[in-house]
Write a protein that holds these residues in place. Structure first.
Motif, short mmCIF file in Angstrom:
data_model
loop_
_atom_site.label_atom_id
_atom_site.label_comp_id
_atom_site.label_asym_id
_atom_site.label_seq_id
_atom_site.Cartn_x
_atom_site.Cartn_y
_atom_site.Cartn_z
N ARG B 45 0.80 -1.22 0.00
CA ARG B 45 0.00 0.00 0.00
C ARG B 45 0.84 1.28 0.00
NH1 ARG B 45 -5.35 -0.66 2.13
NH2 ARG B 45 -6.36 -2.02 0.64
N TYR B 48 1.87 3.59 -2.95
CA TYR B 48 0.98 4.63 -3.50
C TYR B 48 1.32 6.01 -2.94
CZ TYR B 48 -1.55 0.54 -5.07
OH TYR B 48 -1.86 -0.66 -5.66
N ALA B 96 0.02 2.99 -11.31
CA ALA B 96 -0.47 2.54 -10.01
C ALA B 96 -1.76 1.75 -10.19
CB ALA B 96 -0.69 3.74 -9.08
#
Lengths: 160, 140
Positions: B45, B48, B96
């Motif tokens: 995570r 990002y 992404a």
């Protein structure tokens, strides 16, 4: 999200649940799909190259086409090839896989022929094509990419 | 002095600082996600956040360029400049998203590509702006 293209790509099970189970269909780890695995990275590189070559060709054709029609037409041709391969990898069907293969072979032949001609005799292809000097302006990616692409297509097919 | 005539012939690249920040953040992103890909790790995570950081730097660079453009120093090759700028702007968010759709190492590999492509294109943006393009004949 990613799967707006067709129902065949709902995941790694593509080809199994869809109708077109060809010799290429349905790798266990998404191997047969050209938009999964290493193919996903190929799509990115091809997309970037497509934009780069299209913008270069557009610039050349719009501003100075009459100066050197042949190399600039070649730039446009190369741009079309990159766009087609990008689309074909994303579409990820057995047919588009074949289109991608043909496109990469065309690309490889193009970069080898134009590259060799430009090295041997600079006056034939002045510094203007994506494939000039084996794609030197683009870090030789135009030369490496079709080789990696064809290896990927071959390997992912063999994974079945 | 010749500096005045030089400045007239080759427009100065306005986004030196912002461009450098973009290159550095891009390379950091490439290194981090490249290692993740090599270790066969999927995208965590927190990557990002790095992508968001890259995008902020890219937006900063874009604003500086647009401001300079409005201020009168246009890039010597507007079509290619805008195309490359569009790619640089889209690269982080697009990869992404594209990488998030891929569970394995290649999800990280996709974002690593953005981290490599963006610095290269920033250098190209600079060349296209100042006229030192690979096309060679742009100055003519």
């Amino acid at each position: 999200m990613p799967d707006h293209t067709d129902s065949a790509d709902a995941g790694d099970l593509s080809g199994i649940e869809s109708g077109h189970v060809e010799p290429t269909g349905g790798g266990l780890r998404g191997g047969a799909s050209t938009k999964h695995g290493a193919g996903r990275v190929l799509v990115v590189v091809y997309a970037v190259l497509a934009v780069a070559s299209v913008s270069r060709a557009a610039y050349e054709l719009l501003t100075k086409f009459s100066v050197a029609p042949v190399p600039y037409s070649l730039s446009a041709f190369a741009a079309v090839v990159y766009c087609v391969i990008t689309w074909a990898l994303i579409a990820s069907t057995p047919t588009s896989r074949r289109i991608a293969t043909v496109g990469m072979i065309v690309e490889l032949v193009g970069v080898l022929v134009v590259g060799t001609l430009s090295v041997v005799d600079g006056s034939v292809f002045p510094k203007s094509s994506v494939w000039f000097w084996y794609g030197r302006d683009y870090l030789f990616i135009p030369l490496l990419l079709p080789i990696l692409g064809l290896v990927f297509l071959r390997r992912s097919r063999a994974e079945n | 002095m010749t500096s005045a005539t030089l400045a007239a012939a080759t427009p100065e690249w306005p986004a030196g600082t912002a461009g450098t920040v973009v290159i550095v953040v891009g390379l950091v992103l490439a290194a981090v996600t490249g290692v993740l890909a090599l270790l066969a790790k999927p995208l965590p995570r927190w990557v990002y956040l790095v992508v968001a950081l890259l995008e902020i730097a890219v937006l900063w660079m874009t604003v500086v360029c647009v401001a300079a453009w409005i201020g009168g120093t246009a890039p010597s090759d507007p079509i290619v400049f805008l195309a490359y700028l569009a790619v640089v702007l889209a690269a982080g968010p697009a990869t992404a998203w594209w990488g998030a759709g891929e569970p394995g190492r290649w999800g990280s590999g996709v974002v690593a590509m953005a981290g490599l492509v963006v610095p290269v294109l920033v250098i190209r943006l600079q060349q296209v702006w100042t006229g030192a393009t690979a096309g060679g004949t742009t100055g003519a």
